[in-house]
Design a protein around this motif. Structure first.
Motif, PDB file in Angstrom:
ATOM      1  N   ALA A 188       6.236 -28.821  56.925  1.00 31.50           N
ATOM      2  CA  ALA A 188       7.322 -28.207  56.140  1.00 31.50           C
ATOM      3  C   ALA A 188       8.530 -27.860  56.997  1.00 31.50           C
ATOM      4  O   ALA A 188       9.128 -26.795  56.859  1.00 31.50           O
ATOM      5  CB  ALA A 188       6.798 -26.954  55.420  1.00 31.50           C
ATOM      6  N   SER A 189       8.900 -28.775  57.884  1.00 33.07           N
ATOM      7  CA  SER A 189      10.012 -28.528  58.797  1.00 33.07           C
ATOM      8  C   SER A 189      11.123 -29.547  58.589  1.00 33.07           C
ATOM      9  O   SER A 189      10.905 -30.628  58.035  1.00 33.07           O
ATOM     10  CB  SER A 189       9.520 -28.552  60.244  1.00 33.07           C
ATOM     11  N   LEU A 190      12.310 -29.189  59.048  1.00 35.31           N
ATOM     12  CA  LEU A 190      13.503 -30.018  58.871  1.00 35.31           C
ATOM     13  C   LEU A 190      14.038 -30.445  60.230  1.00 35.31           C
ATOM     14  O   LEU A 190      14.225 -29.616  61.129  1.00 35.31           O
ATOM     15  CB  LEU A 190      14.580 -29.246  58.118  1.00 35.31           C
ATOM     16  N   PHE A 191      14.293 -31.761  60.370  1.00 33.28           N
ATOM     17  CA  PHE A 191      14.936 -32.306  61.554  1.00 33.28           C
ATOM     18  C   PHE A 191      16.232 -32.966  61.091  1.00 33.28           C
ATOM     19  O   PHE A 191      16.202 -34.012  60.435  1.00 33.28           O
ATOM     20  CB  PHE A 191      14.025 -33.316  62.243  1.00 33.28           C
ATOM     21  N   LEU A 192      17.358 -32.367  61.441  1.00 35.68           N
ATOM     22  CA  LEU A 192      18.650 -32.773  60.895  1.00 35.68           C
ATOM     23  C   LEU A 192      19.662 -32.988  62.025  1.00 35.68           C
ATOM     24  O   LEU A 192      19.894 -32.098  62.852  1.00 35.68           O
ATOM     25  CB  LEU A 192      19.167 -31.708  59.933  1.00 35.68           C
ATOM     26  N   ARG A 193      20.231 -34.195  62.081  1.00 37.11           N
ATOM     27  CA  ARG A 193      21.322 -34.541  63.004  1.00 37.11           C
ATOM     28  C   ARG A 193      20.975 -34.288  64.471  1.00 37.11           C
ATOM     29  O   ARG A 193      21.814 -33.858  65.256  1.00 37.11           O
ATOM     30  CB  ARG A 193      22.608 -33.791  62.631  1.00 37.11           C
ATOM     31  N   ASN A 194      19.749 -34.574  64.859  1.00 36.09           N
ATOM     32  CA  ASN A 194      19.386 -34.504  66.272  1.00 36.09           C
ATOM     33  C   ASN A 194      19.595 -35.878  66.907  1.00 36.09           C
ATOM     34  O   ASN A 194      19.555 -36.899  66.232  1.00 36.09           O
ATOM     35  CB  ASN A 194      17.924 -34.063  66.412  1.00 36.09           C
ATOM     36  N   LYS A 195      19.788 -35.897  68.243  1.00 35.73           N
ATOM     37  CA  LYS A 195      20.111 -37.152  68.912  1.00 35.73           C
ATOM     38  C   LYS A 195      19.287 -37.323  70.186  1.00 35.73           C
ATOM     39  O   LYS A 195      19.136 -36.392  70.973  1.00 35.73           O
ATOM     40  CB  LYS A 195      21.600 -37.188  69.274  1.00 35.73           C
ATOM     41  N   ALA A 196      18.752 -38.525  70.365  1.00 35.28           N
ATOM     42  CA  ALA A 196      18.020 -38.886  71.575  1.00 35.28           C
ATOM     43  C   ALA A 196      18.070 -40.397  71.717  1.00 35.28           C
ATOM     44  O   ALA A 196      18.872 -41.062  71.060  1.00 35.28           O
ATOM     45  CB  ALA A 196      16.580 -38.390  71.487  1.00 35.28           C
ATOM     46  N   CYS A 197      17.229 -40.948  72.578  1.00 31.79           N
ATOM     47  CA  CYS A 197      17.077 -42.396  72.656  1.00 31.79           C
ATOM     48  C   CYS A 197      15.718 -42.841  72.144  1.00 31.79           C
ATOM     49  O   CYS A 197      15.580 -43.931  71.625  1.00 31.79           O
ATOM     50  CB  CYS A 197      17.271 -42.866  74.090  1.00 31.79           C
ATOM     51  N   PHE A 198      14.717 -41.965  72.291  1.00 29.35           N
ATOM     52  CA  PHE A 198      13.396 -42.184  71.730  1.00 29.35           C
ATOM     53  C   PHE A 198      13.085 -40.982  70.843  1.00 29.35           C
ATOM     54  O   PHE A 198      12.947 -39.873  71.326  1.00 29.35           O
ATOM     55  CB  PHE A 198      12.329 -42.296  72.826  1.00 29.35           C
ATOM     56  N   GLY A 199      13.023 -41.201  69.534  1.00 28.09           N
ATOM     57  CA  GLY A 199      12.740 -40.085  68.634  1.00 28.09           C
ATOM     58  C   GLY A 199      13.932 -39.167  68.485  1.00 28.09           C
ATOM     59  O   GLY A 199      13.997 -38.106  69.108  1.00 28.09           O
ATOM     60  N   GLY A 200      14.891 -39.579  67.672  1.00 27.85           N
ATOM     61  CA  GLY A 200      16.072 -38.743  67.485  1.00 27.85           C
ATOM     62  C   GLY A 200      15.717 -37.355  67.009  1.00 27.85           C
ATOM     63  O   GLY A 200      16.236 -36.354  67.510  1.00 27.85           O
ATOM     64  N   GLY A 201      14.822 -37.280  66.012  1.00 29.82           N
ATOM     65  CA  GLY A 201      14.384 -35.973  65.531  1.00 29.82           C
ATOM     66  C   GLY A 201      13.276 -35.410  66.383  1.00 29.82           C
ATOM     67  O   GLY A 201      13.357 -34.287  66.884  1.00 29.82           O
ATOM     68  N   ALA A 202      12.203 -36.196  66.581  1.00 30.54           N
ATOM     69  CA  ALA A 202      11.058 -35.734  67.359  1.00 30.54           C
ATOM     70  C   ALA A 202      10.357 -36.929  67.997  1.00 30.54           C
ATOM     71  O   ALA A 202      10.377 -38.038  67.462  1.00 30.54           O
ATOM     72  CB  ALA A 202      10.077 -34.963  66.475  1.00 30.54           C
ATOM     73  N   ALA A 203       9.721 -36.690  69.150  1.00 32.50           N
ATOM     74  CA  ALA A 203       8.933 -37.705  69.836  1.00 32.50           C
ATOM     75  C   ALA A 203       7.575 -37.120  70.184  1.00 32.50           C
ATOM     76  O   ALA A 203       7.492 -36.097  70.866  1.00 32.50           O
ATOM     77  CB  ALA A 203       9.640 -38.181  71.102  1.00 32.50           C
ATOM     78  N   VAL A 204       6.517 -37.756  69.690  1.00 40.96           N
ATOM     79  CA  VAL A 204       5.147 -37.329  69.989  1.00 40.96           C
ATOM     80  C   VAL A 204       4.469 -38.484  70.708  1.00 40.96           C
ATOM     81  O   VAL A 204       4.201 -39.530  70.127  1.00 40.96           O
ATOM     82  CB  VAL A 204       4.382 -36.957  68.707  1.00 40.96           C
ATOM     83  N   LEU A 205       4.198 -38.295  72.003  1.00 47.85           N
ATOM     84  CA  LEU A 205       3.755 -39.379  72.854  1.00 47.85           C
ATOM     85  C   LEU A 205       2.322 -39.163  73.324  1.00 47.85           C
ATOM     86  O   LEU A 205       2.002 -38.171  73.970  1.00 47.85           O
ATOM     87  CB  LEU A 205       4.672 -39.492  74.077  1.00 47.85           C
ATOM     88  N   GLN A 206       1.455 -40.099  72.988  1.00 43.67           N
ATOM     89  CA  GLN A 206       0.060 -40.117  73.400  1.00 43.67           C
ATOM     90  C   GLN A 206      -0.695 -38.842  73.024  1.00 43.67           C
ATOM     91  O   GLN A 206      -1.502 -38.335  73.801  1.00 43.67           O
ATOM     92  CB  GLN A 206      -0.059 -40.364  74.907  1.00 43.67           C
TER      93      GLN A 206
END
Length: 279
Positions: A130-148
């Motif tokens: 129930a969360s909001l990811f709005l207008r975030n910027k990256a190169c891998f996973g603009g909103g969020a990155a979950v790795l391994q």
């Protein structure tokens, strides 16, 4: 922290205007061997660091819980524009907003960084609800990155207008050159700076398949995305969502490694210049 706590403008900036390369957690940094951090009704805005613009957890084991909080306009160089969590921890995010957080480009370097809003590397379990990811910027996973992560659940969340910028050939060459310099024994401060700030991205996978405008998943177990919305996100690959499964075989994980989508809306207005406009 609990109950209308506001942490803002804790920018670890030298005269150059960029966050210090070795800094972690612009507002809160948790280290040590084992720790628990609980954030409830907390607001963090306009903080900055090299890793985890607002919050960084680098302890060996621990648990992060974030409820009913907001992260706005935080900045980092390498991982977690707002929040960065690394290795053998669990992370739970509920009813929290990540807005306008970003990972910075440093001079002429190309962006190789992951998790514009939230980043978690090799966590035992990750839950985003129930969360909001709005207008975030990256190169891998603009909103969020979950790795391994061994297990990840994204439930009832919204990813909108996030951007994952491409890693071009010059960026690939720079990364490879830095690795070669250090492996040959040459003492290069540039190479130390680049890999020192960007190491967490390259330990998760090759770092060459950039994308995941809304969400970037590098799987090392079961990943479930349900009841969530991906709209108007942009990336080089996987405009809305990118899921990499190549680690499953490399890590020797069998049938429990994969992506499950359930009642999730990935709209046609997500876009990618490479492949997979939505997924």
């Amino acid at each position: 922290f609990a109950g209308k706590v506001a942490l803002a403008h804790q920018l670890l900036l030298p005269a150059s205007g960029w966050p210090l390369l070795r800094s972690e957690g612009g507002a809160v940094h948790v280290g040590g061997s084992s720790a628990t951090l609980r954030l409830v009704n907390v607001s963090m805005a306009e903080n900055g660091a090299a890793k985890g613009g607002a919050v960084a957890m680098s302890c060996e084991q621990g648990q992060l819980t974030i409820n009913s909080s907001s992260f706005r306009s935080n900045k980092a160089i390498s991982i977690g524009g707002a929040v960065a969590v690394t290795e053998r921890k669990t992370a739970s995010i509920d009813s929290t907003n990540f807005t306008d957080n970003e990972l910075l480009l440093r001079g002429q370097e190309r962006c190789l960084a992951a998790g514009g809003g939230f980043y978690c590397l090799m966590c035992d379990a990750v839950a985003i609800k129930a969360s909001l990811f709005l207008r975030n910027k990256a190169c891998f996973g603009g909103g969020a990155a979950v790795l391994q992560a061994r297990a990840s659940h994204t439930v009832g969340s919204i990813f909108t207008d996030n951007v994952a910028a491409p890693l071009d050939q010059q960026g690939r060459n720079m990364l490879q050159r830095s690795k070669q310099q250090l492996s040959s024994g040459r003492q290069s401060q540039e190479a130390y700076n680049i890999l020192g700030a960007l190491d967490s991205n390259t330990t998760a996978d090759s770092g060459f398949y950039t994308g995941g405008g809304g969400l970037y998943l590098s799987l090392a177990g079961a990943a479930n995305v349900s009841g969530s919305f991906f709209t108007s996100n942009k990336a080089y690959n996987g405009g809305g969502l990118l899921a990499r499964t190549d680690n499953c075989a490399r890590l020797g994980i069998g049938n429990d490694c994969g992506l499950v989508l359930h009642k999730t809306h990935i709209s046609a207005d997500n876009s990618a210049t490479g492949g997979g406009g939505g997924l």
